[in-house]
Every structure is written in structure tokens, then in C-alpha cells.
Design a protein around this motif. Structure first.
Motif, PDB file in Angstrom:
ATOM      1  N   PHE A  99       0.834  -1.196   0.000  1.00 11.54           N
ATOM      2  CA  PHE A  99       0.000   0.000   0.000  1.00 11.54           C
ATOM      3  C   PHE A  99       0.872   1.250   0.000  1.00 11.54           C
ATOM      4  O   PHE A  99       1.930   1.285   0.623  1.00 11.54           O
ATOM      5  N   GLY A 100       0.395   2.220  -0.740  1.00 14.20           N
ATOM      6  CA  GLY A 100       1.205   3.419  -0.973  1.00 14.20           C
ATOM      7  C   GLY A 100       1.940   3.360  -2.301  1.00 14.20           C
ATOM      8  O   GLY A 100       2.494   4.376  -2.746  1.00 14.20           O
ATOM      9  N   ALA A 101       1.955   2.196  -2.963  1.00 13.67           N
ATOM     10  CA  ALA A 101       2.773   2.031  -4.176  1.00 13.67           C
ATOM     11  C   ALA A 101       2.302   2.940  -5.308  1.00 13.67           C
ATOM     12  O   ALA A 101       3.122   3.539  -6.013  1.00 13.67           O
ATOM     13  N   CYS A 102       0.992   3.062  -5.507  1.00  7.23           N
ATOM     14  CA  CYS A 102       0.523   3.897  -6.619  1.00  7.23           C
ATOM     15  C   CYS A 102       1.028   5.330  -6.465  1.00  7.23           C
ATOM     16  O   CYS A 102       1.532   5.922  -7.417  1.00  7.23           O
ATOM     17  N   GLU A 103       0.887   5.866  -5.262  1.00  9.13           N
ATOM     18  CA  GLU A 103       1.246   7.271  -5.066  1.00  9.13           C
ATOM     19  C   GLU A 103       2.739   7.482  -4.857  1.00  9.13           C
ATOM     20  O   GLU A 103       3.279   8.517  -5.222  1.00  9.13           O
ATOM     21  N   ARG A 104       3.431   6.498  -4.279  1.00 12.24           N
ATOM     22  CA  ARG A 104       4.830   6.714  -3.913  1.00 12.24           C
ATOM     23  C   ARG A 104       5.841   6.005  -4.810  1.00 12.24           C
ATOM     24  O   ARG A 104       7.015   6.342  -4.790  1.00 12.24           O
ATOM     25  N   LEU A 105       5.398   5.008  -5.563  1.00  9.52           N
ATOM     26  CA  LEU A 105       6.329   4.317  -6.460  1.00  9.52           C
ATOM     27  C   LEU A 105       5.946   4.497  -7.927  1.00  9.52           C
ATOM     28  O   LEU A 105       6.771   4.820  -8.767  1.00  9.52           O
ATOM     29  N   ILE A 106       4.674   4.277  -8.231  1.00  6.40           N
ATOM     30  CA  ILE A 106       4.250   4.237  -9.633  1.00  6.40           C
ATOM     31  C   ILE A 106       4.071   5.653 -10.196  1.00  6.40           C
ATOM     32  O   ILE A 106       4.547   5.969 -11.281  1.00  6.40           O
ATOM     33  N   LEU A 107       3.397   6.494  -9.440  1.00  2.00           N
ATOM     34  CA  LEU A 107       3.156   7.871  -9.890  1.00  2.00           C
ATOM     35  C   LEU A 107       4.457   8.617 -10.207  1.00  2.00           C
ATOM     36  O   LEU A 107       4.573   9.230 -11.281  1.00  2.00           O
ATOM     37  N   PRO A 108       5.465   8.564  -9.349  1.00  2.26           N
ATOM     38  CA  PRO A 108       6.715   9.275  -9.672  1.00  2.26           C
ATOM     39  C   PRO A 108       7.355   8.768 -10.971  1.00  2.26           C
ATOM     40  O   PRO A 108       7.879   9.567 -11.750  1.00  2.26           O
ATOM     41  N   VAL A 109       7.318   7.458 -11.203  1.00  3.90           N
ATOM     42  CA  VAL A 109       7.924   6.915 -12.428  1.00  3.90           C
ATOM     43  C   VAL A 109       7.145   7.391 -13.650  1.00  3.90           C
ATOM     44  O   VAL A 109       7.723   7.831 -14.659  1.00  3.90           O
ATOM     45  N   LEU A 110       5.831   7.327 -13.590  1.00  2.00           N
ATOM     46  CA  LEU A 110       5.017   7.784 -14.727  1.00  2.00           C
ATOM     47  C   LEU A 110       5.263   9.276 -14.984  1.00  2.00           C
ATOM     48  O   LEU A 110       5.432   9.709 -16.119  1.00  2.00           O
ATOM     49  N   ARG A 111       5.303  10.051 -13.905  1.00  2.00           N
ATOM     50  CA  ARG A 111       5.522  11.499 -14.051  1.00  2.00           C
ATOM     51  C   ARG A 111       6.872  11.784 -14.706  1.00  2.00           C
ATOM     52  O   ARG A 111       6.984  12.610 -15.605  1.00  2.00           O
ATOM     53  N   GLU A 112       7.879  11.066 -14.238  1.00  2.00           N
ATOM     54  CA  GLU A 112       9.230  11.283 -14.742  1.00  2.00           C
ATOM     55  C   GLU A 112       9.276  11.010 -16.255  1.00  2.00           C
ATOM     56  O   GLU A 112       9.803  11.825 -17.031  1.00  2.00           O
ATOM     57  N   GLU A 113       8.697   9.877 -16.658  1.00  2.00           N
ATOM     58  CA  GLU A 113       8.746   9.514 -18.080  1.00  2.00           C
ATOM     59  C   GLU A 113       7.915  10.480 -18.920  1.00  2.00           C
ATOM     60  O   GLU A 113       8.278  10.817 -20.042  1.00  2.00           O
ATOM     61  N   ARG A 114       6.793  10.898 -18.390  1.00  2.00           N
ATOM     62  CA  ARG A 114       5.939  11.819 -19.141  1.00  2.00           C
ATOM     63  C   ARG A 114       6.595  13.201 -19.253  1.00  2.00           C
ATOM     64  O   ARG A 114       6.550  13.843 -20.307  1.00  2.00           O
ATOM     65  N   GLU A 115       7.192  13.637 -18.140  1.00  2.00           N
ATOM     66  CA  GLU A 115       7.871  14.945 -18.198  1.00  2.00           C
ATOM     67  C   GLU A 115       9.005  14.936 -19.222  1.00  2.00           C
ATOM     68  O   GLU A 115       9.226  15.900 -19.944  1.00  2.00           O
ATOM     69  N   ARG A 116       9.702  13.804 -19.265  1.00  2.00           N
ATOM     70  CA  ARG A 116      10.792  13.669 -20.235  1.00  2.00           C
ATOM     71  C   ARG A 116      10.260  13.847 -21.667  1.00  2.00           C
ATOM     72  O   ARG A 116      10.954  14.348 -22.540  1.00  2.00           O
ATOM     73  N   ARG A 117       9.014  13.451 -21.885  1.00  2.00           N
ATOM     74  CA  ARG A 117       8.404  13.587 -23.215  1.00  2.00           C
ATOM     75  C   ARG A 117       7.721  14.939 -23.377  1.00  2.00           C
ATOM     76  O   ARG A 117       7.142  15.222 -24.426  1.00  2.00           O
ATOM     77  N   GLY A 118       7.699  15.714 -22.292  1.00  2.00           N
ATOM     78  CA  GLY A 118       7.024  17.004 -22.369  1.00  2.00           C
ATOM     79  C   GLY A 118       5.509  16.918 -22.214  1.00  2.00           C
ATOM     80  O   GLY A 118       4.793  17.869 -22.527  1.00  2.00           O
ATOM     81  N   VAL A 119       5.036  15.790 -21.720  1.00  2.00           N
ATOM     82  CA  VAL A 119       3.587  15.639 -21.535  1.00  2.00           C
ATOM     83  C   VAL A 119       3.147  16.435 -20.305  1.00  2.00           C
ATOM     84  O   VAL A 119       3.729  16.285 -19.230  1.00  2.00           O
ATOM     85  N   THR A 120       2.151  17.266 -20.461  1.00  2.00           N
ATOM     86  CA  THR A 120       1.717  18.098 -19.335  1.00  2.00           C
ATOM     87  C   THR A 120       0.268  17.825 -18.936  1.00  2.00           C
ATOM     88  O   THR A 120      -0.224  18.380 -17.956  1.00  2.00           O
ATOM     89  N   SER A 149       5.599  -2.127   3.251  1.00  2.00           N
ATOM     90  CA  SER A 149       5.049  -0.779   3.104  1.00  2.00           C
ATOM     91  C   SER A 149       5.275   0.060   4.343  1.00  2.00           C
ATOM     92  O   SER A 149       5.748   1.195   4.274  1.00  2.00           O
ATOM     93  N   ALA A 150       4.862  -0.507   5.476  1.00  2.00           N
ATOM     94  CA  ALA A 150       4.975   0.241   6.723  1.00  2.00           C
ATOM     95  C   ALA A 150       6.423   0.675   6.947  1.00  2.00           C
ATOM     96  O   ALA A 150       6.698   1.827   7.285  1.00  2.00           O
ATOM     97  N   THR A 151       7.339  -0.260   6.712  1.00  2.00           N
ATOM     98  CA  THR A 151       8.749   0.020   6.978  1.00  2.00           C
ATOM     99  C   THR A 151       9.357   0.951   5.930  1.00  2.00           C
ATOM    100  O   THR A 151      10.008   1.937   6.277  1.00  2.00           O
ATOM    101  N   HIS A 152       9.131   0.638   4.650  1.00  2.00           N
ATOM    102  CA  HIS A 152       9.893   1.321   3.604  1.00  2.00           C
ATOM    103  C   HIS A 152       9.159   2.499   2.971  1.00  2.00           C
ATOM    104  O   HIS A 152       9.782   3.488   2.624  1.00  2.00           O
ATOM    105  N   LEU A 153       7.845   2.388   2.783  1.00  2.00           N
ATOM    106  CA  LEU A 153       7.127   3.502   2.146  1.00  2.00           C
ATOM    107  C   LEU A 153       6.679   4.540   3.159  1.00  2.00           C
ATOM    108  O   LEU A 153       6.583   5.718   2.845  1.00  2.00           O
ATOM    109  N   PHE A 154       6.366   4.093   4.396  1.00  2.00           N
ATOM    110  CA  PHE A 154       5.848   5.039   5.381  1.00  2.00           C
ATOM    111  C   PHE A 154       6.792   5.237   6.569  1.00  2.00           C
ATOM    112  O   PHE A 154       6.459   5.966   7.498  1.00  2.00           O
TER     113      PHE A 154
END
Lengths: 507, 507
Positions: B174-195, B330-335
């Protein structure tokens, strides 16, 4: 003295004898059931058995409730003989059945006379068997108060008719019927020269305090087992005569040990499921998750997950707080095993400490030691809208607050006073008590608390909602008006900043 | 190579491109769903989405299943494109839906071409996320194989249409969508200039291997949550289009963390309930109690106790053996909490060691080290009559026996071989295997084993019944004929002396 403060004089032995002569006369020629112990279970069981009717519409049994002529117990006998249930209950049928049995069909009475057992075709054992301390640190510390049960059984053995059925309903450590009760009965019967086959069985009740009190005996599942074939057969015939076994067929198990274990396992399972969710409660609160909503979403899975427990304030009552201890005691003392019911016992410990989490939340909101803080605790019983205070988690919570020097007042919608903590101020007027508190803790979801609106809070306070009493809309309004809130299992409140002062409180 | 031994050549990049050109042509002008990962969940989800129809009866989506062009995964793509489900299932509808989608309505295909994501209106993430080791000793040892998920998400971010919905179905900490997946998607999209606003949601499936495989997706409860309002709305509309949400209304939670936690909590609850009963299993076996019967008698209490688990051999599968580890991670590493899911993790350990109890029973019957003992283990999968061997408890059991030098043969009614332990002799003929064994262990209650009669045992053997395969009548007959038996949770067998040689065995 009864829990409501009314006193009854314990009668003299002569008065008891005289009263019993009258009972004996009325019981003559009838099938007699003696219920031993007129507490939460026994008094209700006696009422239900007295209400049983033959196909011809006659009372099936003459029922005699027996309890002790002691200052702590005699009031139950007096209450029943006045035609009232000894236990206050929201189930009006309980009181009605007692009144009907005592005053109308006149096949129900109560006495402390031991000679009652001589009349019985069936003796139903509903005496208490408690542990010395529920908050034990280790399995080795578990101790039982066995002497009361042993004395009760000894009286039965001394007095019972040789062919009577002894049906144990008390929750006992498994193995008790065969390893504790049977030897005592045998010893007393041998002393009298009784050689007939002893009929002994175990059948546990599932009485639920609350609005379905009587129904939880009469219209519910029963499991039983005898020490041998004739005992099982006698138990089945007896249970059949007052339980709706057409809708709820009886279940026979292999031996009393199995039946005794079933009862304890059943309650231990419930306790373990509550403890399990508490771990996740702490997790949800720190991750912004509303665990109440999450549990709701999981409980849709019927048959596998619909009994998942919600977060909460703690566990109370007579059974869930101790039955697992009986199991471990059995393993250690009756069966000499070194097996440890590890997770099962841990669950009990977790549940016992659960109210201290609400205390921790209060400390967090207060941001300082609780000394001098005026705290109103709403809810003393352990079930919503039920006046049952036995082993209420509020005890643990309030004791902890008092130890820190907080100024605690309690309120409870279903009570006028708190028998276990008479020294704690008990508020009669909720609104006034709320207006005088720095912090309000909702421990029990009584309807009255759930119906409170933000307008009922005359001032900004600290609120600990330990049982989902305040919904999100109300919480938002309270926060906007300057209150600060934390809720057990309500991580989303912290995420929304309800624990901080609102940036722009309404005047 | 597929699990059934059939090999497929991994195509060249040029061949993949050529194949994809054809897919692109067919997908043109249609709503496209890409399902990432064609394993146990993804392949079935793709089949169900492909079967969705508009009110006019047209296929709602063109569905592209994407997996990797690696020796370990390509066979899934090839299987689907041949019109077959990649997973063997007793649910014929699974294979039928794949065949229909691929061959008849022609709106379902599979590829390894990353360009597929460029076509997608919706990307459904069904890739695996596993732990490194399920048998960890302490919470600190929990490690995840995150690189596969991260790579999969990165490809999506690199290729996705800016306005596509990414719906994560993989069970994640838990927390993966917001703390692991979202940052990766954002990074790749920003690299493409997607806003554009990113649409990202989590909605977990509850796929059950077995005869209701497809139904467990289409006609079952779904919980979802978006990272924001538009994401949640898009997820709801999409789920609505292929799930029977009239019978099973969708449940929205506050944020993806709640939805991710719900999935893990749900499975952890199940695992904890199994572990709980195991403690009582050991108790029942030593006190003469038939725990199977006891649990049956308790399960009559619907809504509170009807999900109580039976004793058994152990826990298998992909989820129940690991999901609690994700929670702690999750508790240990994400939170960064120091909170320990104590009871929850202990339950996993208890379940993991559970098969060793059957080993202990076998040792007890043998009365000597197991070296050289010819043991037939009946049941390799982890569910009755389902050919699913993932993390089967039989692995743990057989490994332990082999380590002691036992001569182990396995049999399974629903399998021809054991993918995870190809070196262990696999008997094709049950009768012959039984005739050659000193001991028979029933690990899984496959129908074939439950239908065995005493006559099917050509010789007296040692029998360990770990899953209530042998009823009492058969056990009595086997014992009378000279076999010796012990059963998990069957204390009454020991009480009856079934573990000892019969005093007067039939010839």
C-alpha cells in the motif's frame, strides 16, 4: 444488594426451610428442573425452560432456580420470586417470561435451599467460573477460581436423585466434565452408596446480552455431548423440550471435551479476529486510510470476510475477555501439555491493551500530560445500547486516565451509574457534561451519541472518536468550528488535518 | 516453454514489428485496452474485457495483451494468439472466451511490442510483484522484486497516450501507486514534455483459480480508488463497462493507498484465520477431539463464525503466502513506521511451517527416522481439483521428507507432472503407487482421493490424512485391516487407537 441499589435481607435458615416446604408441595408429582446459578445465563435459561409447554399446552416443567443465600447473591432469588428478571435487559420478553412463570403459570420459583436438588429430574449448572486475573502476562500465570464450581458440583452429588441428568452449561476449561466434575460427582454419590449410572452432559449456551436475549437461548444453535450414550440421549431429549430444534437442529459432538472446547474456541476466534484488526488500525491511522470504510468494502465478501471486525475502543464482557485463558489452563493443567496457544493468547493481550490506544490519541491531541484535563468519557458499557458493564474496556481507559491525574467524568446512555467504578463522577446530563469538558471521548456507539449534531457541542473541544460515532460531515463541521479530532481507525481525519486547529475557525 | 512442456520460439524483433503492424491496422478507430501481463490474472481479465459488448452488441474494446518476448513469458503470447487460455483451468469459459475473442469477434490478441501502449485508451497493469523469499525470519528480511514492476511502469510512461487511464490491478504494497508508480510515470511523461493530467487508479481483482475463474472477475465485487477525482471517475466508467456492477456495485475508497491496503488486508485476514485454527489443531489432536466436527458445529453461526477454517495441510497459492509481507514492507519502507504487524506476520510463519506438522505425524507413526521409507504423497496442488501448484505446501513437506532420506513419490489427480519439483517421481497410476508405498499421505482433498474405499488399499500402510480425505468409517475399516492412521485435527483417531496396530487385524 442488587446492582440497582435495592437491598434484600438474607433470610434465616428457618425461613428458607419454610419457603422450601411450600416449593416442595407445589413441585410434587411434576417433572422438576433445577437451574443452579441465577446470573446472566441461568436466570434466562430458567425463564425459557419454565415457558416450555407440552403438546397439551401444560407447563412441561416445574423450574426451581437455586442460588446462594449470601449478601452477594441472595437478591437474585428475591427478584425472581417477586416476578422480575434479576438482570436488566432491553429484551422485555425476559422480564415477561419470569413474571409469567412466577405469577401466572406458577411453575417457576427461586430458593437457596440445597434440598431443591433432591427434587430434580434435571440439574442445569449455570454457576460462574472465572479467572483470577484477565490481564496475565504469561500462560503460567493463568489461575482459575475453581472452588465455587467444585462446591456447587459437590452439593449436587450429595443431593441429586441417582437417575437425574446433570447438564453443565457453564463455560469450563475443556476436559472439565470428565476430569473435574465427574470425579466429584462420583465421590459424593459413592459416599451415599449410589451405584446407578450417572447421567452427565455438557451443552453450551450462546446467550447474547441485548434485545434478543431470550431468543438467543430458545431460537439458536446448541451443541452438546454426553459422557456416554445414555447421557447424550438424556441431554438431547431435554434440550429438545425447550429449544426450537426444528429451526436450529441440535449438534452432538463426540465427548464433553469436544463440546467444552467448541465453546472456548468459538469465543477465542472472535477475540482473535478483533485483535487482528487492531494491528491494522494503527497502520491505517498513520497512512491516511479510513479503515472503517476499508473494512466495509471487504465485508461484502459473504462467507469468507463478512465477519471482519471494525476498529474500536476495546473488548468487554464476561466471555471474550477470558475464555482463551481457560483453554490454555486446560492444556497445561488438565492435559499436562507444554503446548502454548500463542497467537490465541496474544490476541487477548492485544484486546486488553486496546483502550490504551484511545488514551494515546488523547495524549497526542492534548500535546501535554493529561494531568488536570477535564475528560468526559461517553460510554461505560461494552455494547451499544445495552446496560452491561462487565469487564468494560472503559474501566481500563478510565483507570489509565485517573492514574495520569486527568479529571474524568463518565456518561452512559443506558445506565444511571457505574457499578464497577462508583467513585468516578457519573454525569446525568450529557449536554451539561459536554459543556464542562476539555475533551470528549466517544467509547461506545450508543444511539444517543450517534445522533449528536455539531450544534450539540456548545464549545470547541478535543474529540476522540473510538467507535465511529462521528461521521465525516460532522467531524468537518466540528473542526471548522474550532474543535480538534482524532478517531480510532480514521487515518483520513489526520490526513485532512482535523487534529490541528482549523486555519479559519468559525466564530 | 509452457508449463505443459510445449515450446514456442521467441520471434525476432522484426517479426514482432510485422505482427504489430497488423494489430495496429485492426485496432484503428477503436477503443483500445492494453492488459500488461498475461499471467493468472491478466489473461483472464483480458478475456473478460474482450467479451464486453456495447448496448448494440458490438465488442466494446479492442484488447491487446502484452507480455515479454522472453523464454519465460513468450509462450503466453503464443498461446493466446492460438486462441487458448495460457492457464489450464477447470473453468471452460476461460478458454472459450479467449477463443471467441481471438477467432470469432477478433478483438483480442497478444504481442510483446511496446508500441501497443501507444494505442491504449486504458492500460491495465497485471504484472507480477513478488517477494524474494516467503520464508523470512523477521520483518527486516522482507525484500520485494520491484524492478520488474518499475520497468513495466516505465514503458507505460514512455509510450502511453497523455490522456490514457492507467489502472493498476497488481497487488502492491500500500502506498505504491502514489509513492512508487506515480513518480515513475511522471518522470517519463515529463521527459516527453507531456503536461496533461495523469489518470491513475488502483482497482484490485479477486480472481479465484477454479471452476468459477471467469465469474470471479465479471460477477464479483470490485473496489477501486483514483489518485484524484478525474482518475476515479475514469476507473469507475471503465470497470462499469465489463463487470456486472448491477449485481455487484463498485466500491470507491478515499485514495489508492486505501484500495491497496484493502486487498492486502483481505488476504492477510484469511491467512490469519487459517493460522489461528492451526494452534487448536495441535490441541485437539492431543485431547481426543475431532476438530473437523467441532469447527462444523461452530460454523452454523452465520455472519460471525461461518468462515472459521478447518484444520489442514498448509496454505498455498500466490497471494495468501506473501501479501502480509507486502504490508509490513510498506509500513517500513514507504511510510517509515516502526510499527510491526506482529500477529499478522506470525500467522504467515505458522502457515508456512504447517506442512511440517504432517511430517511430525508421519514420524510418529513410523516410530523411526524416515530414511528409506517409501512415502506416497497424494496431492501437489494447493486446492482440491484445481491444477494450481504455485507455492504449494506439498513443496515444503516433500522437501523436508527428502532431506530425511525418505523415498518420496507424488501423485495428483489434476496434474500430469509437478512443474516446481520435476525431479520428484510422479506416479501416473494411483493404485500401483499405493501398492508400492509404506506410507500414504493425503495432502489435498481431491475428489479421487475422497472416493477411495478400503478395498483400494491393497496392503496395510501408514496413512496420514492431512485434509479429512478419509472418513471415520473408512478409517475404522483400514485400521481393522492392519493399517495405522493419524489425521490432522483428528484427535479422536488417536483416542480410538488407530495409530496403534489393531488388536485383531483382518487377514
Amino acid at each position: 444488594m442488587a446492582p440497582d441499589g435495592v437491598s434484600f435481607a438474607v433470610p434465616s435458615p428457618e425461613a428458607i426451610d419454610a419457603q422450601f416446604a411450600e416449593i416442595e408441595r407445589r413441585a410434587a408429582g411434576r417433572k422438576v428442573v433445577v437451574v443452579q446459578g441465577l446470573g446472566f445465563v441461568g436466570s434466562a435459561v430458567a425463564a425459557v425452560i419454565a415457558a416450555a409447554r407440552t403438546p397439551a399446552g401444560e407447563p412441561t416443567y416445574f423450574v426451581i432456580g437455586v442460588d446462594l443465600a449470601t449478601p452477594g447473591s441472595y437478591w437474585k432469588i428475591a427478584r425472581v420470586n417477586e416476578g422480575h428478571a434479576p438482570i436488566a435487559s432491553p429484551d422485555a420478553e425476559f422480564d415477561r417470561l419470569i413474571a409469567e412463570g412466577v405469577q401466572e403459570s406458577r411453575n417457576l420459583c427461586a430458593t437457596s435451599a440445597e434440598r431443591a436438588y433432591e427434587l430434580a429430574d434435571v440439574v442445569v449448572v449455570d454457576v460462574q467460573l472465572d479467572v483470577v486475573d484477565r490481564a496475565v502476562e504469561s500462560a503460567a500465570d493463568i489461575q482459575l477460581r475453581l472452588s465455587g464450581l467444585e462446591a456447587a458440583i459437590r452439593v449436587i452429588g450429595r443431593r441429586m436423585r441417582p437417575d437425574a441428568l446433570v447438564l453443565v452449561e457453564t463455560t469450563v476449561p475443556f476436559g472439565a466434565c470428565e476430569r473435574l466434575i465427574l470425579p466429584v460427582l462420583r465421590e459424593e454419590r459413592e459416599r451415599r452408596g449410589v451405584t446407578e449410572l450417572l447421567l452427565l452432559a455438557h451443552a453450551y449456551e450462546r446467550v447474547m446480552p441485548g434485545p434478543r436475549y431470550i431468543s438467543s437461548i430458545r431460537k439458536f444453535w446448541r451443541t452438546y455431548a454426553g459422557i456416554d450414550g445414555p447421557s447424550a440421549q438424556a441431554a438431547r431429549a431435554f434440550l429438545d423440550s425447550f429449544i426450537d430444534t426444528e429451526s436450529f437442529p441440535l449438534r452432538e459432538l463426540g465427548d464433553p471435551t469436544a463440546s467444552e472446547m467448541a465453546k472456548i474456541l468459538e469465543n477465542s476466534y472472535r477475540a482473535a479476529n478483533i485483535a487482528f484488526i487492531h494491528e491494522w488500525t494503527l497502520l491505517a491511522e498513520r497512512t491516511g486510510v479510513n479503515l472503517w470504510e476499508v473494512v466495509d468494502s471487504i465485508r461484502v465478501r459473504q462467507g469468507t470476510h463478512d465477519n471482519m471486525r471494525y476498529p474500536g475502543f476495546g473488548v468487554g464482557g464476561y466471555c471474550l475477555t477470558k475464555d482463551s485463558l481457560l483453554a490454555q489452563w486446560s492444556a497445561t493443567h488438565l492435559f499436562k501439555m507444554d503446548h502454548l496457544l500463542d497467537v490465541t493468547l496474544q490476541a487477548l493481550g492485544i484486546n486488553h491493551r486496546m483502550p490504551l490506544h484511545a488514551r494515546d490519541l488523547l495524549r497526542e491531541l492534548a500535546g501535554q500530560p493529561l494531568k488536570g484535563l477535564r475528560v468526559l468519557v461517553c460510554g461505560v458499557s461494552y455494547l451499544p445500547d445495552v446496560a452491561d458493564t462487565r469487564n468494560s474496556p472503559t474501566e481500563i481507559f478510565v483507570d489509565a486516565l485517573l492514574e495520569e491525574g486527568a479529571a474524568v467524568t463518565v456518561h452512559d446512555s443506558s445506565l444511571q451509574f457505574w457499578p464497577e467504578r462508583p467513585q468516578v463522577p457519573f454525569a446525568a446530563d450529557l449536554a451539561q457534561a459536554m459543556s464542562e469538558a476539555d475533551a470528549v471521548v466517544f467509547a461506545v456507539p450508543h444511539g444517543e451519541y450517534r445522533r449528536l449534531t455539531p450544534a450539540d457541542f456548545s464549545r470547541a473541544v478535543m474529540v476522540i472518536d473510538a467507535n465511529n460515532v462521528i461521521d465525516d460531515a460532522k467531524a468537518g463541521a466540528l473542526h471548522a468550528a474550532g474543535s480538534r479530532l482524532l478517531g480510532v481507525g480514521k487515518g483520513h481525519w489526520r490526513k485532512r488535518g482535523y487534529d490541528q486547529l482549523s486555519a479559519c475557525p468559525k466564530s
